[in-house]
Design a protein around this motif. Structure first.
Motif, short mmCIF file in Angstrom:
data_model
loop_
_atom_site.label_atom_id
_atom_site.label_comp_id
_atom_site.label_asym_id
_atom_site.label_seq_id
_atom_site.Cartn_x
_atom_site.Cartn_y
_atom_site.Cartn_z
N LEU A 79 -19.32 -53.09 -12.80
CA LEU A 79 -18.55 -52.38 -12.03
C LEU A 79 -19.47 -51.65 -10.78
CD1 LEU A 79 -15.62 -51.79 -12.14
CD2 LEU A 79 -16.19 -49.55 -12.88
N ALA A 80 -20.51 -51.37 -11.01
CA ALA A 80 -21.65 -50.69 -10.03
C ALA A 80 -21.48 -51.48 -8.90
CB ALA A 80 -22.89 -50.50 -10.54
N GLN A 94 -13.59 -43.18 -8.19
CA GLN A 94 -14.98 -43.10 -8.43
C GLN A 94 -15.14 -42.18 -9.53
OE1 GLN A 94 -16.99 -43.04 -4.78
NE2 GLN A 94 -17.14 -45.26 -4.78
N SER A 150 -23.42 -44.62 -21.25
CA SER A 150 -23.01 -45.72 -21.07
C SER A 150 -23.20 -46.55 -19.60
CB SER A 150 -21.69 -46.18 -21.46
OG SER A 150 -20.92 -45.52 -20.59
N ALA A 151 -24.19 -45.82 -19.01
CA ALA A 151 -24.52 -46.45 -17.60
C ALA A 151 -25.42 -47.63 -17.80
CB ALA A 151 -25.03 -45.55 -16.67
N ARG A 174 -19.56 -51.46 -17.22
CA ARG A 174 -20.17 -50.32 -15.95
C ARG A 174 -21.10 -50.83 -15.18
NH1 ARG A 174 -20.01 -44.26 -18.09
NH2 ARG A 174 -20.99 -44.02 -16.02
N GLU A 175 -21.92 -51.87 -15.65
CA GLU A 175 -22.86 -52.40 -14.93
C GLU A 175 -22.54 -53.37 -13.91
OE1 GLU A 175 -26.30 -54.46 -17.42
OE2 GLU A 175 -27.18 -52.38 -17.89
N SER A 226 -13.97 -44.51 -15.20
CA SER A 226 -14.49 -44.83 -16.80
C SER A 226 -13.35 -44.59 -17.80
CB SER A 226 -15.59 -43.91 -17.08
OG SER A 226 -16.56 -43.78 -16.14
#
Lengths: 196, 220
Positions: free
Chosen positions: A159-160, A169, A34-35, A156-157, A174
């Protein structure tokens, strides 16, 4: 809504009892792939296809096993069918979309050990769904899985780019995010009334 | 045959202890999370699940280790899965015979032990290469580590979510249970918190070691 109507089964599997966020099935790909939104989408589609194939075959197998009165072989037969279905998807992908095949990497053969798929086959057997109900259930589960994966990937996109404490981290963050999503999905419980 | 080239590991306490802490399947390797989150809403469920998984781990590990020179390399994964599924079927019927309540509480998750990545991972990475004693001891360690992780989650969730452990109430009647802890989101939150705690301890230890090294460097 009647608890055994097709619409209810679909909504129940997709939202109210979402496979990932309420039943904890298929967490490995949920946390692993899911990255990026694109890979998440493709993973969702591949999983949905395997779900469809294995659900239909599981229905057939269960009918046959019940006929022959050898239900104790159910688990072994199901897992064999799922493994073959995954192999099928792998071959098709390798032939028609090598890029996607590489992007999914190890997670493609790992669909075999995705509990969402075996879970789906077992649930539909335990709840004694007929053929159409099984199809509705499996499409609902696939949609729910893809939805959860996409939501997580989008989060997560973003959150990066955010600055988080070094302690948090990775996996811990997650999981916390998944917890919040799961909390939000609990709101759908109202949709099913007392049947949920 | 590559099998002969791989070093046969001696059975040491480390073979067992590794699974318990250093290579803990849940907290370190993040494998088999589905049952970890799904059945840990009470301590007794967590314990039963841990024991069932340990049984499957040990018996499938033993059988795979014994058959390791007979299984053709090309179909090994399929063979492992069939072996694992056989033992899971046994556990499934066993729990049904021992306690029907427990069976209903765990639901489909007993049968889902088949797809627990910890077991297949051990079969592929360890049992298929090592002799019987090493494989069994290692599987026992992994099983103990898995059970430990399940208990870590199960006790916290039951304590906060219902105010009890193993069904014994610990707080006075004024305690307001955090219902969310026994619901699905609680599983994610508690596991996330444990990981945060471990990461914090790890970083603190690293900082302390660094500071100690600096003092040593200045002292000499």
């Amino acid at each position: 809504m009647a608890p055994d109507s097709l619409t209810f089964i679909f909504l129940n599997a997709a939202l109210i009892n979402n496979f990932v966020l309420a039943l904890f099935l298929g967490l490995c790909p949920f946390l692993g792939v899911s990255a990026k939104k694109e890979t998440a989408w493709n993973m969702g589609l591949a999983t949905m296809f395997v779900m469809l194939v294995s659900s239909v075959s599981a229905y057939g197998i269960n009918w046959l096993l019940t006929l022959l009165k050898i239900e104790f072989l159910r688990l072994i037969c199901y897992i064999a069918v799922i493994a073959s279905a995954v192999q099928l998807v792998e071959m098709v992908l390798k032939r028609f979309s090598p890029i996607l095949f590489r992007a999914l990497g190890i997670f493609l053969p790992l669909i075999t050990t995705n509990c969402a798929i075996l879970g789906l086959a077992l649930f539909q057997t335990n709840r004694e769904y007929d053929f159409l109900q099984s199809i509705a259930f499996c499409i609902g589960a696939g949609v729910g899985f893809t939805l959860a994966l996409m939501l997580m990937a989008s989060l997560r996109e973003k959150l990066a780019l955010a600055k988080v404490p070094t302690v948090a981290q990775g996996a811990a963050l997650s999981l916390m995010l998944a917890g919040l999503l799961s909390l939000a999905f609990m709101g759908f419980a109202g949709l099913g009334g007392s049947h949920a | 045959m590559t099998g002969q080239l791989i070093r046969q590991e001696q059975v040491t306490p480390d073979t067992f202890l590794r699974g318990l802490w250093e290579e803990n399947p849940v907290f370190v390797m993040m494998l088999g999370l589905c049952p970890v989150l799904a059945v840990t809403n009470s301590t007794i469920n967590a314990l039963a699940m841990g024991l069932a998984t340990t049984f499957v781990l040990v018996s499938s590990g033993a059988l795979i280790s014994l058959l390791r020179n007979l299984i053709p390399k090309q179909v090994r994964i399929a063979t492992y899965i069939v072996i694992i599924a056989t033992f899971v079927t046994i556990v499934d019927y066993l729990i049904q015979a021992i306690s029907l309540d427990l069976y209903n509480a765990l639901g489909a998750f007993i049968q889902l032990i088949v797809v627990n990545c910890v077991i297949l991972g051990r079969a592929e990475a360890y049992a298929s290469k090592q002799k019987l004693p090493a494989a069994v001891v290692n599987a026992l360690g992994m099983g103990a580590g898995f059970t430990l992780a399940l208990l870590c989650l199960g006790t916290v969730r039951e304590l906060l979510g219902a105010g009890s452990i193993l069904g014994f109430h610990l707080f006075s009647a004024n305690f307001e249970p955090w219902v969310v802890m026994v619901l699905p989101p609680g599983g994610f939150f508690v596991l996330g918190s444990w990981l945060l705690l471990f990461e914090y301890l790890k970083q603190r230890r690293a900082r302390k070691a660094e500071a100690a090294a600096e003092v040593m460097a200045h002292g000499s």
